[in-house]
Design a protein around this motif. Sequence first.
Motif, PDB file in Angstrom:
ATOM      1  N   UNK A  73       0.856  -1.186   0.000  1.00 42.18           N
ATOM      2  CA  UNK A  73       0.000   0.000   0.000  1.00 42.18           C
ATOM      3  C   UNK A  73       0.890   1.233   0.000  1.00 42.18           C
ATOM      4  N   UNK A  74       0.983   1.895  -1.156  1.00 43.05           N
ATOM      5  CA  UNK A  74       1.801   3.101  -1.295  1.00 43.05           C
ATOM      6  C   UNK A  74       0.997   4.124  -2.089  1.00 43.05           C
ATOM      7  N   UNK A  75       0.984   5.347  -1.576  1.00 43.56           N
ATOM      8  CA  UNK A  75       0.310   6.434  -2.272  1.00 43.56           C
ATOM      9  C   UNK A  75      -0.887   6.945  -1.499  1.00 43.56           C
ATOM     10  N   UNK A  76      -1.536   7.997  -2.006  1.00 39.95           N
ATOM     11  CA  UNK A  76      -2.711   8.562  -1.329  1.00 39.95           C
ATOM     12  C   UNK A  76      -3.981   7.805  -1.663  1.00 39.95           C
ATOM     13  N   UNK A  77      -5.033   8.121  -0.923  1.00 42.49           N
ATOM     14  CA  UNK A  77      -6.363   7.564  -1.166  1.00 42.49           C
ATOM     15  C   UNK A  77      -7.131   8.566  -2.024  1.00 42.49           C
ATOM     16  N   UNK A  78      -7.617   8.104  -3.167  1.00 42.84           N
ATOM     17  CA  UNK A  78      -8.200   9.014  -4.138  1.00 42.84           C
ATOM     18  C   UNK A  78      -9.402   9.782  -3.627  1.00 42.84           C
ATOM     19  N   UNK A  79     -10.346   9.102  -2.990  1.00 39.95           N
ATOM     20  CA  UNK A  79     -11.571   9.789  -2.579  1.00 39.95           C
ATOM     21  C   UNK A  79     -11.312  10.787  -1.465  1.00 39.95           C
ATOM     22  N   UNK A  80     -10.332  10.514  -0.605  1.00 41.99           N
ATOM     23  CA  UNK A  80     -10.003  11.479   0.438  1.00 41.99           C
ATOM     24  C   UNK A  80      -9.412  12.757  -0.157  1.00 41.99           C
ATOM     25  N   UNK A  81      -8.526  12.605  -1.128  1.00 40.45           N
ATOM     26  CA  UNK A  81      -7.936  13.775  -1.782  1.00 40.45           C
ATOM     27  C   UNK A  81      -9.000  14.543  -2.554  1.00 40.45           C
ATOM     28  N   UNK A  82      -9.910  13.825  -3.222  1.00 35.52           N
ATOM     29  CA  UNK A  82     -10.972  14.495  -3.983  1.00 35.52           C
ATOM     30  C   UNK A  82     -11.873  15.314  -3.059  1.00 35.52           C
ATOM     31  N   UNK A  83     -12.244  14.757  -1.908  1.00 32.53           N
ATOM     32  CA  UNK A  83     -13.099  15.489  -0.977  1.00 32.53           C
ATOM     33  C   UNK A  83     -12.425  16.716  -0.413  1.00 32.53           C
ATOM     34  N   UNK A  84     -11.158  16.570  -0.005  1.00 35.53           N
ATOM     35  CA  UNK A  84     -10.443  17.721   0.548  1.00 35.53           C
ATOM     36  C   UNK A  84     -10.244  18.808  -0.498  1.00 35.53           C
ATOM     37  N   UNK A  85      -9.876  18.428  -1.718  1.00 28.90           N
ATOM     38  CA  UNK A  85      -9.661  19.423  -2.771  1.00 28.90           C
ATOM     39  C   UNK A  85     -10.955  20.128  -3.140  1.00 28.90           C
ATOM     40  N   UNK A  86     -12.078  19.400  -3.163  1.00 29.82           N
ATOM     41  CA  UNK A  86     -13.358  20.024  -3.487  1.00 29.82           C
ATOM     42  C   UNK A  86     -13.723  21.100  -2.477  1.00 29.82           C
ATOM     43  N   UNK A  87     -13.595  20.783  -1.202  1.00 29.84           N
ATOM     44  CA  UNK A  87     -13.971  21.745  -0.168  1.00 29.84           C
ATOM     45  C   UNK A  87     -13.034  22.943  -0.149  1.00 29.84           C
ATOM     46  N   UNK A  88     -11.730  22.691  -0.211  1.00 23.51           N
ATOM     47  CA  UNK A  88     -10.769  23.789  -0.082  1.00 23.51           C
ATOM     48  C   UNK A  88     -10.820  24.710  -1.301  1.00 23.51           C
ATOM     49  N   UNK A  89     -10.851  24.133  -2.497  1.00 24.09           N
ATOM     50  CA  UNK A  89     -10.851  24.962  -3.706  1.00 24.09           C
ATOM     51  C   UNK A  89     -12.153  25.736  -3.835  1.00 24.09           C
TER      52      UNK A  89
END
Length: 426
Positions: A388-404
Amino acid sequence: MSSVTPDQPRRPAARVGADARPAGRVPGPRGPAPRPGEPTRGRAPLVVAAGVAAAWAALTSYLPVALVLGLAQLTEDAGSVTGALRAGLAGWLLGHGVPLATDAGPLGLTPLALTALAVWRLTRAGVHASRAIGARGGRSPRQALTAAGAVGVGYALLGALAAVPTGTAPARAGATFALVGTLAALAGALRTTAVARLLAARAPTPLRDGVRTGLVAGLLLLGAGAGAAGLAVATGGGDAADMIGAYRTGVAGQAGITLVSLAYAPNATIWSASYLLGPGFAVGVDTAVRTSEVSVGALPAVPLLAGLPSGPVDGYGAGLLAVPVLAGMAAGWLLARRLLRIAAEDRAELAWPALLVPAALAGPVAGLLLGVLAAVSGGPLGGGRLADIGPVGWQVAGAATAVVAAGALLGAAATRALRVKGRVPS
């Protein structure tokens, strides 16, 4: 009497000769006009056009991989042309997202630099195939889909053939190559046939502005991630150099290892952007690298991992948390400036809904972009704890949606309010 008047001065006598042409007439192409019912010249059969385009895309994306991996495995007593070609096929498959079976476990960490190269060549293949069948500027979705599908089928056959010498399942490789080849070729075919321009013209204006703003915000976040990753690797450059030297290869071998590490530079950029957004990434099972937590175990001797943070951010490092919000605000500022300029040219007032709706849509667009990139940037690096290496896609998508979305709304609203407040009445 002369017909020359003061308003019509005398013209010089026309030169008479073999190359003289009537004034005001533009020479046209010579040759017989096509007869009714005669097929247009310059068109190629779809199978030939798509096959040649797919083969050229495969060759131009495979040869750099074979060269780099040939250098990486070159030592004083090892390395051969056959081994370099076989390693190039394995790396080429991995660059398209096809996992490889190794003695240490599955290898599925895709080098996104190679993926970008393959996607670019496949996009050009879609362009060439569309032009070859005479679909340029035709605005026909059917022709665009036909050209892209034909390129995808040809590319899938090449991927299945490349999987045989490497011991990979040909069906898995063929399906993956068909998906990547069709989507990438479709992007080029839509642009060549002018279907993309037609779809953009028919889309609502707020949607177009929101997509543009979201893409700008996503690119700004990736740029910030690239800067942070580059600074981290430069800070740990000594450790990275020691890791490269530990492989005990010659100069050519060290150059190959360095190029292999650079092939994963886009992965590091996406991981760094995920780190700035908050979710972070993993470098093994039950590990986490976030701004608030860093828990890692023993790491493999990979130069790219030399820049990992040693602990959570504190002090002035907490300013990194504001970078995603500033990226969203910058995208909202650019949106407001452009819409205010258009409104000023039309001598109209910019309504708040026309500004805030695309600013809010920028969040989901940036979230989708970064979420997809985060999902494809990770993968297993073997079995065991490195599965298991790398980020979790749905977590990054949720954070980017809210912040942007929050940053774009704030930046756009502030720009309009300040512009209206500072306007001098006529």
